[in-house]
Design an enzyme around this catalytic site. Structure first.
Site: not given
Ligand code: 3HC
Ligand code: NAI
Length: 697
Positions: A61, A105
């Site tokens: 998300a 998902e």
């Molecule tokens: N949504 C929006 N932006 C995201 C994102 C997401 N889910 N995940 C990462 N980003 C963005 C970051 O904010 C960052 O933005 P920036 O360049 O402007 O700072 C950019 O992507 C790169 O992120 P990282 O610096 O963390 O890059 P990495 O390569 O080190 O890692 C990653 C990439 C593994 C995808 C890591 O960012 C991560 O773990 N993201 C979180 C993923 C997450 O938590 N997903 C679950 C979301 S909640 C959900 O899905 C709800 C659902 O169940 C209904």
């Protein structure tokens, strides 16, 4: 375009295209449903492949949408997945690189899944204080079994696709491939184009040979480990629902829990931390594409506590380090400490002997400045005295090659003054590591008045390479972290004089979530450090008032654990803090001398006074431009001072309390006759934001 649609023969390929990680924001969700509708309507299309452009299938998300109406606007993720499931034509997910959260998902809603080797697969929602809210808790246990799925959901940790594909009986992946995943998905789509019925994960069973026993065990262990966080236990309950309840009921309960968690302060704080962590590297006048200098070899001056720890960071990253000292004995001691630290890691199984040898092989030592001339950067970690720093920087200016970066690890001294000892102040910067420097995540990067932009960009990149959280700070006494902690410590002292004991103060703030209270922390770090700073303050800023207790404690020789006694007593060789009768008597004596009648102080007052002392100084730091943003201050406290992550850092905590309420409490403390009224004068920025009903963020 957030999702593209193209025909490859008789297969429609929908490609998520929402950089950087194909977050499933509203436009992307809309793109997917529109693509599915198009494919459904086109009789020439026999199957659909969903994949992601660039470096991710999907990171889940769109976190940036959370809290806005767009997050749940139709089509929401549940509707998108429902549309995938309802497709009359097989839908194949072509998964690669990153497949997380809502991305996983979405893939679980597809009829088939092909994964590229090396894909990071995760349901990381728990790290944001949430649980997977689009069927992850119901579908993952059905394809991986209850135990593997629960571990992934409760930890949020990524697992490599090849590991998951190797699990016996797994139904997550239909194929694991080495090469181009879309080509493999197209091949599978052709294979299954006419196969019916279409397989759906919802029709599988979530299995465990002893589900009752296992889930109870999970509740007990997860409950014990996640004290301050509601999400992990909710994850367990949701997985239990996957076992015991019909699929649709499990989905309904998952959504209820997801929406409730989204509103918790813990989730708000953790989402704030996610964004804050990524914001630290953004410096308004130093764009991300600023060229960086090539730093291959490091020099470190001083092989003491900090020099050794700092060296380890670079050795760990595979970079050669040369360490300079005044005497051979000091070098030998420093090298021996580094070796001992690595050997301890080998003993614990965290490092192999081979790696130890490689790292120690990268370390050389010298007594001669001439041997530093091929280093690209030098970090000075000698005694904290301007005179000593002056000698060192003048010597470095003579020998370092042009363009080399000259950094100081000073914790209190003026980096601009240090830069002025050289003829190249543009190359001088502060790198304030925290002790133990090989362990602590925080690195304050001190930008001097004349520090060149590329020097700042280089040091930020280097910090990332050695896995630090780098926060930029301007030059001021104590920079961000220590400048604030001084006010917190002062309040700790006033609380003692007014009636609290060190134990009460520590317990109250530890219950709030701090890793360690101010007095246990003082005993660990050494109470003499603060004493040294206060002595300087008594001369330079005589108007600054401190409690007398800390000085008397040091006069008693109670420096902390290193002298076997501090605010607490310690048994020889042990670190357990035992309340000290001697210290209580000393505090009572100080009170009596000052004519203070002690009063009972509530834990709530203790917490507010300690935390708001941080907040007020943080507001000044922000206003002066020492910190770039409030969330940077939060990151300093989360990664360097043990501030509880579930509260998001001091500035985020103040925002959640409401700045109006923070100011109101401070005004109340101002009336306390024993406290320092000037201390509690709200910083102008804080007062202004409170009056305008705004927040720091
Ligand atoms: N949504 C929006 N932006 C995201 C994102 C997401 N889910 N995940 C990462 N980003 C963005 C970051 O904010 C960052 O933005 P920036 O360049 O402007 O700072 C950019 O992507 C790169 O992120 P990282 O610096 O963390 O890059 P990495 O390569 O080190 O890692 C990653 C990439 C593994 C995808 C890591 O960012 C991560 O773990 N993201 C979180 C993923 C997450 O938590 N997903 C679950 C979301 S909640 C959900 O899905 C709800 C659902 O169940 C209904
Ligand atoms: P330390 O006393 O453990 O080590 C300093 C080392 O520098 C000693 O080994 C000494 O022999 C060497 N040294 C002194 N003068 C020198 C010179 N002219 N040339 C070469 N070597 C010289 O001190 P520590 O704790 O490592 O601190 C070093 C610096 O790091 C100080 O500026 C301190 O303020 C800062 N700092 C310390 C932290 C801590 O927790 N100890 C945390 C963050 C910063």
């Amino acid at each position: 375009m957030s999702a593209t649609y193209e025909l490859r023969g008789n297969v429609a390929v929908i490609t998520l295209n929402n950089p950087p990680v194909n977050g499933l924001g509203h436009a992307t969700r809309l793109g997917i449903t529109q693509g599915l509708e198009k494919a459904e309507a086109d009789s020439a299309v026999k199957a659909v492949v969903i994949t992601g452009a660039g470096n991710a299938f999907s990171g889940g998300a769109d976190i940036k949408e959370f809290g806005s109406p767009k997050a749940m606007a139709e089509p929401n993720l549940l509707s998108v997945i429902a549309a995938v499931e309802a497709s009359s034509k097989p839908v194949v997910a072509a998964i690669h690189s990153v497949c997380m959260g809502g991305g996983l998902e979405l893939a679980l809603g597809c009829h088939y899944r092909v994964a590229a080797k090396g894909t990071q697969v995760a349901l990381p929602e728990v790290k944001l204080g949430l649980l997977p809210g689009a069927g992850g808790t119901q579908r993952l246990p059905r394809v991986l079994g209850v135990e593997t799925a629960l571990n992934m959901i409760v930890s949020g940790e990524p697992v490599k696709s090849e590991m998951l594909a190797s699990l016996p009986g797994q139904k997550l992946f239909d194929k694991l491939v080495d090469g181009d995943v879309v080509t493999a998905a197209l091949a599978l789509a052709a294979e299954v184009a006419d196969k019916r019925p279409l397989p759906l994960v919802r029709n599988l069973k979530a299995k465990h040979p002893n589900a009752d026993g296992y889930l109870q065990f999970a509740r007990n262990s997860v409950g014990a480990m996640s004290r301050n966080y509601p999400a992990p236990l909710q994850c367990v309950e949701a997985v239990a629902n996957a076992v015991y309840k019909p699929f649709d009921e499990g989905m309904r309960l998952e959504l209820v829990a997801f929406q409730a968690l989204m509103l918790t302060p813990e989730s708000r704080a953790l989402r704030h931390v996610f964004m804050a962590e990524r914001a630290t590297s953004k410096i308004p006048d130093v764009p991300a594409d600023t060229p960086v200098r090539d730093v291959k070899k490091l020099a470190i001056i001083g092989a003491g506590t900090m020099g050794g720890g700092i060296a380890m960071n670079f050795l760990n990253a595979g970079m050669p380090v040369v360490m300079l000292e005044m005497k051979q004995e000091a070098l030998d001691r420093g090298v021996a400490t580094i070796r001992k630290n690595y050997e301890a890691q080998v003993k614990k199984g965290k490092l192999t002997q081979e790696k130890l040898d490689v790292r120690m092989g990268l370390l050389t030592t010298t007594l001669n400045y001439g041997d530093l001339k091929d280093a690209d950067m030098v970090i000075e970690a000698v005694f904290e005295e301007m005179g000593v720093k002056e000698k060192v920087f003048k010597a470095l200016d003579e020998v370092m090659k042009p363009g080399a970066i000259l950094a100081s690890n000073t914790s209190t001294l003026d980096v601009n003054q240090i830069a002025a000892f050289t003829k190249r102040p543009q190359d001088v910067i502060g790198t304030h590591f925290f002790s133990p420097a090989n362990v602590m995540k925080l690195l304050e990067v001190i930008r001097g008045e004349k520090t060149a932009k590329d020097v700042l960009a280089t040091v930020m990149a280097l910090g990332k390479k050695i896995k630090k959280t780098c926060v930029v700070s301007g030059v001021c006494d104590g920079f961000i972290g220590n400048r604030m902690i001084e006010q917190y410590s002062r309040q700790g002292g006033f609380l003692l004089e007014e009636g609290a004991t060190p134990e009460q103060v520590d317990k109250a703030i530890e219950k709030f979530g701090f890793a360690m209270g101010p007095f246990r922390m003082g005993d660990l770090a050494g109470n003499d450090i603060g004493w040294y700073i206060r002595k300087r303050r008594y001369v330079e800023q005589p108007e600054m008032i401190y409690s007398k207790t800390a000085d008397v404690l040091c006069e008693m020789g109670r420096y902390g654990q290193k002298t076997g006694a501090g605010w607490y007593d310690y048994k020889p060789g042990k670190r357990d803090a035992i309340p000290s009768k001697e210290v209580v008597a000393m505090i009572e004596k100080v009170r009596a001398e000052k004519g203070i009648t002690p009063r009972k102080i509530s834990d709530q007052e203790i917490v507010q006074r300690l935390v708001y002392a941080l907040v007020n100084e943080g507001a000044k730091i922000l206003e002066e431009g020492i910190a770039l943003r409030a969330s940077d201050i939060d990151m300093v406290y989360l990664t360097g001072y043990g501030f509880p992550a579930f509260r998001g850092g001091p500035m985020c905590y103040a925002d959640t309390q409401g700045l109006f309420n923070v100011v109101a409490s401070m005004r109340r403390f101002q009336k306390n006759p024993r406290d320092d009224a000037k201390f509690w004068e709200p910083a102008p920025l804080l007062a202004k934001l409170a009056a305008e009903g705004k927040t720091f963020s």
